[in-house]
Design an enzyme around this catalytic site. Structure first.
Site, PDB file in Angstrom:
ATOM      1  N   LYS A 186       0.820  -1.213   0.000  1.00  0.00           N
ATOM      2  CA  LYS A 186       0.000   0.000   0.000  1.00  0.00           C
ATOM      3  C   LYS A 186       0.854   1.263   0.000  1.00  0.00           C
ATOM      4  CE  LYS A 186      -2.727   3.301   1.903  1.00  0.00           C
ATOM      5  NZ  LYS A 186      -2.263   4.547   2.555  1.00  0.00           N
ATOM      6  N   ASP A 205      -6.174   0.566   0.492  1.00  0.00           N
ATOM      7  CA  ASP A 205      -6.272   0.635   1.948  1.00  0.00           C
ATOM      8  C   ASP A 205      -7.632   0.083   2.362  1.00  0.00           C
ATOM      9  OD1 ASP A 205      -8.083   2.567   1.235  1.00  0.00           O
ATOM     10  OD2 ASP A 205      -7.527   3.917   2.869  1.00  0.00           O
TER      11      ASP A 205
END
Length: 260
Positions: A186, A205
């Site tokens: 991420k 996310d």
DNA sequence: CATCTACCGAAC
DNA sequence: TTCGGTAGAT
């Protein structure tokens, strides 16, 4: 700022920005084209949205909900990466305090409205910060990863190496970023998207995961974000949106946030 | 491959 | 007690 203005730093420049009915009004020590560049005012967001809707008509409500969103283009990937290092497994208020704490380690660059503004610390400075000092500042376990990540970047060639990732293929640059301590898929995608110009990077996310599962993969809703599923979402976005994949992620992210 | 757990503080 | 990315074990 207490008066609603925003005071901030990007690389070697500071900005004091206020919203007015006519648009943004701002002061800065940088040339006048710098803030428009930072906020991508030189890009046609309406055209981006048309691309999104052509590829995915169901994005209509999300595009409407994300009105006003700007995708920023920060100038320094190091600054970007270490700020994102503060964001993992964390909440906004605490992230802000941690970023300000890191910034205070850099060279003072200006005095604005009674605030001393600092350049973001160099990699050498970050690598030399003692872990206990960051612990005492409330960094938690990130107190260990931040200096180690700075050391890892220096080992690979420092700022030049980092900026060079902008010219590498996205997948290769992603793999390189994953080698840095504390940087997972991420964070790597955030750095690729915002600071390295890889506009087809898709950071996943918790909000993007939730929105994606709801819309496209209901069976995944109560499952965990494995490396395979993470990659599948990015690949699906790239297949569908091409160079607008990152913008599609931003619209999905913000529309999910605003729906909460 | 996927799942579980620890990491650290904030907010519930 | 739950939340939230990463890393290491299983």
């Amino acid at each position: 700022m207490p008066d609603g203005r925003w005071l901030g730093v990007d690389g070697d420049a500071w900005f004091l920005v206020a919203e007015s009915p006519e648009g943004l009004v701002y002061e800065s020590d940088a040339p006048p084209e710098r803030l428009p560049a930072l906020l991508r005012f030189d890009e046609d967001v309406e055209a981006w949205n048309r691309d999104l809707l052509a590829a995915a008509p169901e994005f209509g409500p999300r595009v409407a909900a994300a009105r006003g969103l700007r995708m920023m283009r920060p100038s320094d990937p190091v600054e970007e990466a270490f700020c994102f290092l503060c964001t993992s497994n964390n909440h906004l208020a605490r992230i802000g305090a941690m970023v300000r704490s890191l910034a205070s380690l850099g060279e003072p660059m200006a005095e604005v409205q009674g605030h001393t503004l600092h350049r973001f610390p160099t990699l050498e400075r970050l690598a030399a910060v003692p872990e206990p000092a960051l612990r005492a500042q409330g960094f938690g376990y990130r107190a260990a990863t931040i200096p180690r990540a700075a050391e890892a970047v220096l080992t690979r060639g420092g700022l030049d190496w980092f900026q060079g990732l902008a010219q590498r293929p996205r997948a290769e640059a992603h793999r390189a970023l994953l080698e840095l301590p504390g940087v997972g898929p991420k964070l790597a995608d955030c750095v690729l998207l915002f600071a390295l110009g890889h506009l087809d990077a898709v950071p996943v996310d918790t909000h993007v995961w939730r929105g994606y599962c709801t819309a496209y993969e209901p069976d995944w809703t109560y499952k965990s974000v494995t490396a395979r599923r993470y990659a599948a979402i990015g690949d699906a976005f790239r297949a569908r949106f091409g160079r607008r994949a990152g913008w599609a992620q931003q619209v999905l992210f913000v529309s999910e946030l605003r729906a909460r």
